[in-house]
Design an enzyme around this catalytic site. Structure first.
Site, PDB file in Angstrom:
ATOM      1  N   CYS A 115       1.245   8.799  66.965  1.00  0.00           N
ATOM      2  CA  CYS A 115       1.159   9.397  68.464  1.00  0.00           C
ATOM      3  C   CYS A 115       2.811   9.817  68.759  1.00  0.00           C
ATOM      4  O   CYS A 115       2.754  10.732  69.740  1.00  0.00           O
ATOM      5  CB  CYS A 115       1.198   8.011  69.563  1.00  0.00           C
ATOM      6  SG  CYS A 115      -0.794   7.482  69.358  1.00  0.00           S
ATOM      7  N   HIS A 247       3.966  10.827  76.473  1.00  0.00           N
ATOM      8  CA  HIS A 247       2.851  10.500  75.670  1.00  0.00           C
ATOM      9  C   HIS A 247       1.811   9.796  76.498  1.00  0.00           C
ATOM     10  O   HIS A 247       2.180   9.194  77.569  1.00  0.00           O
ATOM     11  CB  HIS A 247       3.163   9.559  74.349  1.00  0.00           C
ATOM     12  CG  HIS A 247       2.051   9.300  73.788  1.00  0.00           C
ATOM     13  ND1 HIS A 247       0.874  10.016  73.103  1.00  0.00           N
ATOM     14  CD2 HIS A 247       1.679   7.952  73.174  1.00  0.00           C
ATOM     15  CE1 HIS A 247       0.003   9.389  72.682  1.00  0.00           C
ATOM     16  NE2 HIS A 247       0.400   8.141  72.612  1.00  0.00           N
ATOM     17  N   ASN A 277      -6.038   8.950  75.249  1.00  0.00           N
ATOM     18  CA  ASN A 277      -4.999   9.155  74.259  1.00  0.00           C
ATOM     19  C   ASN A 277      -5.385   9.850  73.110  1.00  0.00           C
ATOM     20  O   ASN A 277      -6.220   9.620  72.303  1.00  0.00           O
ATOM     21  CB  ASN A 277      -4.616   7.706  74.073  1.00  0.00           C
ATOM     22  CG  ASN A 277      -3.333   7.536  72.889  1.00  0.00           C
ATOM     23  OD1 ASN A 277      -2.921   8.855  72.424  1.00  0.00           O
ATOM     24  ND2 ASN A 277      -2.859   6.434  72.548  1.00  0.00           N
TER      25      ASN A 277
HETATM   26  N1  COA Z   1     -13.970  -3.314  78.533  1.00  0.00           N
HETATM   27  C1  COA Z   1     -14.068  -4.425  79.490  1.00  0.00           C
HETATM   28  N2  COA Z   1     -13.233  -5.647  78.962  1.00  0.00           N
HETATM   29  C2  COA Z   1     -12.285  -5.436  78.050  1.00  0.00           C
HETATM   30  C3  COA Z   1     -12.220  -4.336  77.209  1.00  0.00           C
HETATM   31  C4  COA Z   1     -13.060  -3.058  77.717  1.00  0.00           C
HETATM   32  N3  COA Z   1     -13.044  -1.820  77.205  1.00  0.00           N
HETATM   33  N4  COA Z   1     -11.553  -4.459  76.372  1.00  0.00           N
HETATM   34  C5  COA Z   1     -11.031  -5.687  76.453  1.00  0.00           C
HETATM   35  N5  COA Z   1     -11.548  -6.438  77.402  1.00  0.00           N
HETATM   36  C6  COA Z   1     -11.402  -7.583  77.636  1.00  0.00           C
HETATM   37  C7  COA Z   1     -11.050  -8.639  76.604  1.00  0.00           C
HETATM   38  O1  COA Z   1     -12.034  -9.049  75.959  1.00  0.00           O
HETATM   39  C8  COA Z   1     -10.371  -9.678  77.292  1.00  0.00           C
HETATM   40  O2  COA Z   1     -11.391 -10.536  77.871  1.00  0.00           O
HETATM   41  P1  COA Z   1     -11.172 -11.946  77.720  1.00  0.00           P
HETATM   42  O3  COA Z   1     -10.081 -12.437  78.794  1.00  0.00           O
HETATM   43  O4  COA Z   1     -12.407 -12.644  78.436  1.00  0.00           O
HETATM   44  O5  COA Z   1     -10.966 -12.509  76.517  1.00  0.00           O
HETATM   45  C9  COA Z   1      -9.776  -8.821  78.465  1.00  0.00           C
HETATM   46  O6  COA Z   1     -10.391  -7.821  78.747  1.00  0.00           O
HETATM   47  C10 COA Z   1      -8.265  -8.639  78.491  1.00  0.00           C
HETATM   48  O7  COA Z   1      -8.170  -8.036  77.157  1.00  0.00           O
HETATM   49  P2  COA Z   1      -6.528  -7.845  76.751  1.00  0.00           P
HETATM   50  O8  COA Z   1      -6.595  -6.910  75.571  1.00  0.00           O
HETATM   51  O9  COA Z   1      -5.659  -9.019  76.681  1.00  0.00           O
HETATM   52  O10 COA Z   1      -6.190  -6.753  77.952  1.00  0.00           O
HETATM   53  P3  COA Z   1      -4.938  -6.115  78.251  1.00  0.00           P
HETATM   54  O11 COA Z   1      -4.648  -6.485  79.718  1.00  0.00           O
HETATM   55  O12 COA Z   1      -3.740  -6.253  77.292  1.00  0.00           O
HETATM   56  O13 COA Z   1      -5.162  -4.469  78.473  1.00  0.00           O
HETATM   57  C11 COA Z   1      -4.868  -2.687  76.927  1.00  0.00           C
HETATM   58  C12 COA Z   1      -5.560  -4.148  77.276  1.00  0.00           C
HETATM   59  C13 COA Z   1      -5.461  -2.042  75.776  1.00  0.00           C
HETATM   60  C14 COA Z   1      -5.417  -1.775  78.078  1.00  0.00           C
HETATM   61  C15 COA Z   1      -3.605  -2.897  77.105  1.00  0.00           C
HETATM   62  O14 COA Z   1      -3.186  -3.788  76.197  1.00  0.00           O
HETATM   63  C16 COA Z   1      -2.704  -1.606  76.578  1.00  0.00           C
HETATM   64  O15 COA Z   1      -2.863  -0.753  77.104  1.00  0.00           O
HETATM   65  N6  COA Z   1      -2.091  -1.554  75.452  1.00  0.00           N
HETATM   66  C17 COA Z   1      -1.379  -0.394  74.803  1.00  0.00           C
HETATM   67  C18 COA Z   1      -2.056   0.219  74.312  1.00  0.00           C
HETATM   68  C19 COA Z   1      -1.804   1.703  73.705  1.00  0.00           C
HETATM   69  O16 COA Z   1      -1.612   2.417  74.625  1.00  0.00           O
HETATM   70  N7  COA Z   1      -1.636   1.973  72.750  1.00  0.00           N
HETATM   71  C20 COA Z   1      -1.697   3.289  72.099  1.00  0.00           C
HETATM   72  C21 COA Z   1      -0.204   3.257  72.157  1.00  0.00           C
HETATM   73  S1  COA Z   1       0.262   4.881  71.017  1.00  0.00           S
END
Ligand code: COA
Length: 320
Positions: A115, A247, A277
């Site tokens: 990225c 980004h 993204n």
């Molecule tokens: N739809 C619905 N539910 C989802 C889901 C989706 N697409 N993806 C995950 N979940 C659920 C999980 O299963 C989890 O459920 P549970 O609590 O019953 O186990 C819950 O949502 C929380 O999951 P978690 O992964 O802890 O969520 P989060 O609050 O960390 O959000 C992201 C997830 C990916 C949005 C967040 O971590 C994020 O934005 N991270 C940065 C990622 C990024 O930008 N990467 C690229 C950088 S270059």
């Protein structure tokens, strides 16, 4: 002080024909528009058809950037393409772009920093321009991440999209151009965001894997730090900045990062809602949107920043 710099002479971008909304995605994946919107700000992403590749999207973005710069492809003496999803393991997709543009002979290579690839590519190209190794360069970020997503993993597949963005850099004496860039990497965090395949390990392409929460935490800290560092290197203050072009991974990461710098949200270009993204393409894509809609104009002070797998991260301060 007047000195030889790399000036952004034109911008361009390209998106695959097919646009997919959160609602459409929710018919195939166990997710919802509400979850994706609330956690990321994403509403749409473009997904490449089989005939649309990293190189074809890149070439389309380059043609538009060349037109905006009022230049011919034949004027170009350097092509640097940032991508983590090349058309082939080799040759570099940059060479394919060169051929698609109908030119030959100039240096053309890919940069792999996921990225933050566009920041790495921009930094390399502007250094080569300042060192008189090039005069007119195409710097591109282009990706087809849809090909490396695990469509069974709802934690990652909803976050990414395909696209390309490009800038034409031109050597110029003056005060405009790239004022400073800073790049970083921390390989010990490799397992936070990676693809579980490759030519030298599995002999397969592999799929993207990510520990989302960890990436989020590191992103905000690293991005705020590198923006501070790069502004200081350019000798400008945060309040002098006209536009931040971050980004486009996640609206919450962007908000938290600019808040740490004390910059108002009105100065931030946000396109994550419509592109998701697009990895290395996201910064030049967002830049092109803001240039074409008239927000970013000649003389504006802009900051570009990105962080991605590796981890790698970086920023650039540019007098547009
Ligand atoms: N739809 C619905 N539910 C989802 C889901 C989706 N697409 N993806 C995950 N979940 C659920 C999980 O299963 C989890 O459920 P549970 O609590 O019953 O186990 C819950 O949502 C929380 O999951 P978690 O992964 O802890 O969520 P989060 O609050 O960390 O959000 C992201 C997830 C990916 C949005 C967040 O971590 C994020 O934005 N991270 C940065 C990622 C990024 O930008 N990467 C690229 C950088 S270059």
């Amino acid at each position: 002080m007047s000195q030889r710099r790399a000036v952004i002479a034109g911008t361009g971008s390209a998106l695959p024909r097919t646009r997919v909304s959160n609602e459409e995605l929710a018919r195939r994946v166990d997710t919802s528009d509400a979850w994706i919107t609330e956690r990321t700000g994403i509403k749409f992403r473009h997904i490449a058809e089989p005939d649309e590749t990293t190189a074809t999207l890149a070439a389309e973005a380059c043609r538009k950037a060349l037109e905006a710069a009022d230049m011919d492809a034949g004027d170009i003496d350097l092509i640097v393409l940032a991508t983590a999803t090349p058309d082939n393991t080799f040759p570099a997709s940059a060479t394919k772009v060169q051929d698609l543009l109908g030119i030959s002979g100039c240096a053309a290579f890919d940069v792999a920093a996921v990225c933050s690839g566009f920041l790495y590519a921009l930094s390399v190209a502007e250094s080569m321009i300042r060192a008189h190794s090039a005069n007119k360069a195409l710097v591109i970020g282009s990706e087809t991440f849809s090909r490396i997503l695990d469509w069974e993993d709802r934690g990652t597949c909803v976050l990414f999209g395909d696209g390309a963005g490009a800038v034409v850099l031109k050597a110029e004496e003056g005060t405009r151009g790239v004022l400073a860039t800073r790049l970083h990497a921390a390989g010990r965090h490799g397992e936070m965001l990676y693809v579980d395949g490759g030519p030298s390990t599995t002999g397969t392409v592999g799929k993207l894997r990510m520990k989302g929460r960890e990436v989020f935490r590191h992103a905000v800290v690293n991005l705020a730090e590198v923006m501070h560092e790069t502004l200081a290197a350019a000798g400008v203050a945060a309040e002098d900045v006209d536009w931040v072009v971050p980004h486009q991974a996640n609206a919450r990461i962007i908000d938290a990062t600019v808040r740490k710098l004390g910059l108002p949200p009105e100065k931030v270009v946000m396109t994550v809602d419509r592109h998701a993204n697009t990895s290395a393409a996201s910064v030049p894509l967002a830049l092109d949107v803001a240039v074409r809609d008239g927000r970013i104009g000649r003389g504006d002070l802009i900051v570009l920043e990105a962080m991605g797998g590796g981890f790698t991260w970086g920023a650039a301060v540019v007098r547009f």
